[in-house]
Design a protein around this motif. Structure first.
Motif, PDB file in Angstrom:
ATOM      1  N   ILE A  63      -7.941   6.113   3.372  1.00  0.00           N
ATOM      2  CA  ILE A  63      -7.085   5.073   2.771  1.00  0.00           C
ATOM      3  C   ILE A  63      -7.861   4.308   1.692  1.00  0.00           C
ATOM      4  O   ILE A  63      -7.377   4.104   0.582  1.00  0.00           O
ATOM      5  CB  ILE A  63      -6.587   4.091   3.860  1.00  0.00           C
ATOM      6  N   LEU A  64      -9.084   3.929   2.015  1.00  0.00           N
ATOM      7  CA  LEU A  64      -9.859   3.125   1.057  1.00  0.00           C
ATOM      8  C   LEU A  64     -10.220   3.930  -0.185  1.00  0.00           C
ATOM      9  O   LEU A  64     -10.253   3.398  -1.302  1.00  0.00           O
ATOM     10  CB  LEU A  64     -11.114   2.571   1.745  1.00  0.00           C
TER      11      LEU A  64
ATOM     12  N   GLU B  65      -5.040  -6.491   3.715  1.00  0.00           N
ATOM     13  CA  GLU B  65      -3.733  -6.396   4.384  1.00  0.00           C
ATOM     14  C   GLU B  65      -3.121  -5.026   4.140  1.00  0.00           C
ATOM     15  O   GLU B  65      -2.583  -4.393   5.046  1.00  0.00           O
ATOM     16  CB  GLU B  65      -2.793  -7.496   3.882  1.00  0.00           C
ATOM     17  N   TYR B  66      -3.201  -4.563   2.891  1.00  0.00           N
ATOM     18  CA  TYR B  66      -2.656  -3.242   2.572  1.00  0.00           C
ATOM     19  C   TYR B  66      -3.348  -2.183   3.421  1.00  0.00           C
ATOM     20  O   TYR B  66      -2.717  -1.310   4.024  1.00  0.00           O
ATOM     21  CB  TYR B  66      -2.834  -2.915   1.084  1.00  0.00           C
ATOM     22  N   PHE B  67      -4.684  -2.287   3.473  1.00  0.00           N
ATOM     23  CA  PHE B  67      -5.473  -1.305   4.242  1.00  0.00           C
ATOM     24  C   PHE B  67      -5.037  -1.282   5.710  1.00  0.00           C
ATOM     25  O   PHE B  67      -4.780  -0.220   6.280  1.00  0.00           O
ATOM     26  CB  PHE B  67      -6.961  -1.640   4.130  1.00  0.00           C
TER      27      PHE B  67
ATOM     28  N   LEU C 197      -3.110   1.658   7.885  1.00  0.00           N
ATOM     29  CA  LEU C 197      -3.752   2.261   9.060  1.00  0.00           C
ATOM     30  C   LEU C 197      -2.899   2.119  10.321  1.00  0.00           C
ATOM     31  O   LEU C 197      -2.757   3.056  11.099  1.00  0.00           O
ATOM     32  CB  LEU C 197      -5.117   1.596   9.279  1.00  0.00           C
ATOM     33  N   PHE C 198      -2.341   0.932  10.522  1.00  0.00           N
ATOM     34  CA  PHE C 198      -1.656   0.646  11.795  1.00  0.00           C
ATOM     35  C   PHE C 198      -0.140   0.608  11.689  1.00  0.00           C
ATOM     36  O   PHE C 198       0.548   0.445  12.689  1.00  0.00           O
ATOM     37  CB  PHE C 198      -2.132  -0.696  12.361  1.00  0.00           C
ATOM     38  N   GLY C 199       0.415   0.660  10.500  1.00  0.00           N
ATOM     39  CA  GLY C 199       1.869   0.571  10.348  1.00  0.00           C
ATOM     40  C   GLY C 199       2.251  -0.724   9.636  1.00  0.00           C
ATOM     41  O   GLY C 199       1.574  -1.750   9.775  1.00  0.00           O
ATOM     42  N   SER C 200       3.377  -0.671   8.923  1.00  0.00           N
ATOM     43  CA  SER C 200       3.726  -1.796   8.043  1.00  0.00           C
ATOM     44  C   SER C 200       4.112  -3.060   8.814  1.00  0.00           C
ATOM     45  O   SER C 200       4.134  -4.145   8.265  1.00  0.00           O
ATOM     46  CB  SER C 200       4.864  -1.380   7.104  1.00  0.00           C
ATOM     47  N   GLU C 201       4.399  -2.921  10.119  1.00  0.00           N
ATOM     48  CA  GLU C 201       4.798  -4.107  10.903  1.00  0.00           C
ATOM     49  C   GLU C 201       3.590  -4.867  11.458  1.00  0.00           C
ATOM     50  O   GLU C 201       3.747  -5.882  12.124  1.00  0.00           O
ATOM     51  CB  GLU C 201       5.680  -3.675  12.087  1.00  0.00           C
ATOM     52  N   THR C 202       2.391  -4.338  11.221  1.00  0.00           N
ATOM     53  CA  THR C 202       1.193  -4.917  11.839  1.00  0.00           C
ATOM     54  C   THR C 202       0.993  -6.372  11.449  1.00  0.00           C
ATOM     55  O   THR C 202       1.051  -6.723  10.271  1.00  0.00           O
ATOM     56  CB  THR C 202      -0.043  -4.103  11.392  1.00  0.00           C
ATOM     57  N   ALA C 203       0.748  -7.214  12.451  1.00  0.00           N
ATOM     58  CA  ALA C 203       0.487  -8.632  12.180  1.00  0.00           C
ATOM     59  C   ALA C 203      -1.011  -8.840  11.961  1.00  0.00           C
ATOM     60  O   ALA C 203      -1.832  -8.432  12.773  1.00  0.00           O
ATOM     61  CB  ALA C 203       0.981  -9.473  13.352  1.00  0.00           C
TER      62      ALA C 203
END
Ligand code: DAH
Length: 336
Positions: A118-119, A228-230, A234-240
């Motif tokens: 991703i990075l 935040e994008y990273f 990695l974990f899904g767009s809903e990640t808090a």
């Protein structure tokens, strides 16, 4: 003499044809061609052969020796083939082989590779540095003064030489800037070591991904947006994700980043996964002073150090970090 040769050859070939095993074959070879072998003895009769006959008799001797050698070799091959056939008798080579269990990547490797992918997509390149470090790259260059608790004997593994096991991959920030002029966009996955008491969320040898972004006019907004994008990639767009103010000597302002872990059957909880901040101008000054080049003063940048074990814990809802180093295959097989 010619008859003698013919007789010896005929007898030798007959004997070779009937030997039953390799040992008997070797005995036959010695008895025929050896130093005291029958052909060798006949050969000694050459002395008494009249000069004009010598070439013809010599040729005959050579032919006999060649024929016997060839017979020995052919018999050896035939006997060996019999042995080989006996060794595999009863085996069915058309049967499918036993499947070997295939290994898989360790969860830390899986999450590291994903994070790096991703990075890199975001424009970061890989950098590297040693695990056995000097105090300059681990502490001084990073604005961590002599009396800072992180440098304490109790917290750091020192060698007698004064070198140490790096306590953080932030060392690679200093090493990269010493080698390279800005702009910088690097990441470095690697191990770090601390005299931490081991518990459900701490290990004394662990893994991080360091990141450094330096240019002109880099802002906290860039830092927040990038991380935040990273994390959402990695974990899904809903990640808090939340940023908490913190202190690190090498960044100002500094933050810790928490991600909300929502694992099935567990109460949601915030897990600290990274430290980050805007690179402290004192770090840029230290680099410029050590290289003697004025490349970094006046730059701005952000840096981050992410705990890879923590990422794995969030990714798979792993409750206890120690599972990651116990190498219990019942645990590890779940990630294949
Ligand atoms: N090195 C810090 C640690 O191991 C984490 C960290 C904090 C890295 C802030 C950074 C940073 O690059 O800017 O706790």
């Amino acid at each position: 003499m010619k008859d003698q040769i013919a007789n010896v050859q005929a007898e030798a070939l007959a004997r070779i044809a009937t030997v039953a095993d390799l040992k008997a074959l070797e005995d036959a070879r010695v008895a025929i061609l050896g130093k005291k072998g029958c052909l060798t003895q006949v050969q000694q009769g050459m002395r008494d052969v009249p000069k004009e006959e010598k070439p013809a008799v010599g040729a005959l001797l050579n032919e006999a020796r060649a024929a016997i050698s060839a017979a020995l070799e052919a018999r050896r091959e035939a006997l060996q083939a019999e042995l080989d056939a006996a060794a595999v008798a009863g085996s069915d080579f058309s049967m499918p082989g036993a499947a070997l269990p295939q290994g898989g990547l360790h969860p830390i490797s899986i999450v590291r590779d994903e994070a790096v992918r991703i990075l890199r997509r975001m424009g970061f390149t890989l950098s590297d540095g040693p695990e056995i470090e000097d105090e300059w790259h681990c502490f001084d260059a990073l604005n961590t003064p002599e009396d800072h608790p992180a440098r304490n004997e109790k917290d750091t593994f020192y060698f007698d030489s004064g070198k140490l096991l790096r306590t953080q991959t932030s060392t690679v920030q200093a090493r990269t800037m010493e080698k390279q002029a800005p702009p910088v966009r690097i990441i470095c996955p690697g191990s770090a070591f601390r005299r931490d008491a081991i518990d459900a969320t701490h290990l004394s040898a662990f893994n991080q991904i360091e990141g450094l972004y330096v240019d002109r006019c880099v802002s906290v907004g860039d830092l927040k947006g990038t991380l935040e994008y990273f994390l959402k990639a990695l974990f899904g767009s809903e990640t808090a994700v939340r940023f908490r103010p913190h202190f690190f000597p090498f960044t100002e302002p500094s933050f810790e980043i928490d991600v909300l872990l929502q694992a099935a059957g567990q109460a949601p909880r915030w897990i600290e996964i990274a430290g980050c901040g805007m690179v402290n101008p004192a770090v840029f000054e230290n680099i410029d002073r050590s290289t003697g080049k004025q490349l970094y003063s006046g730059c701005t940048g952000f840096a981050f150090g992410i705990g890879l074990e923590r990422l794995a814990m969030i990714r798979w809802g792993i409750r206890d970090i120690r599972l990651l180093i116990e190498n219990d295959v019942r645990f590890l097989a779940q990630f294949q």
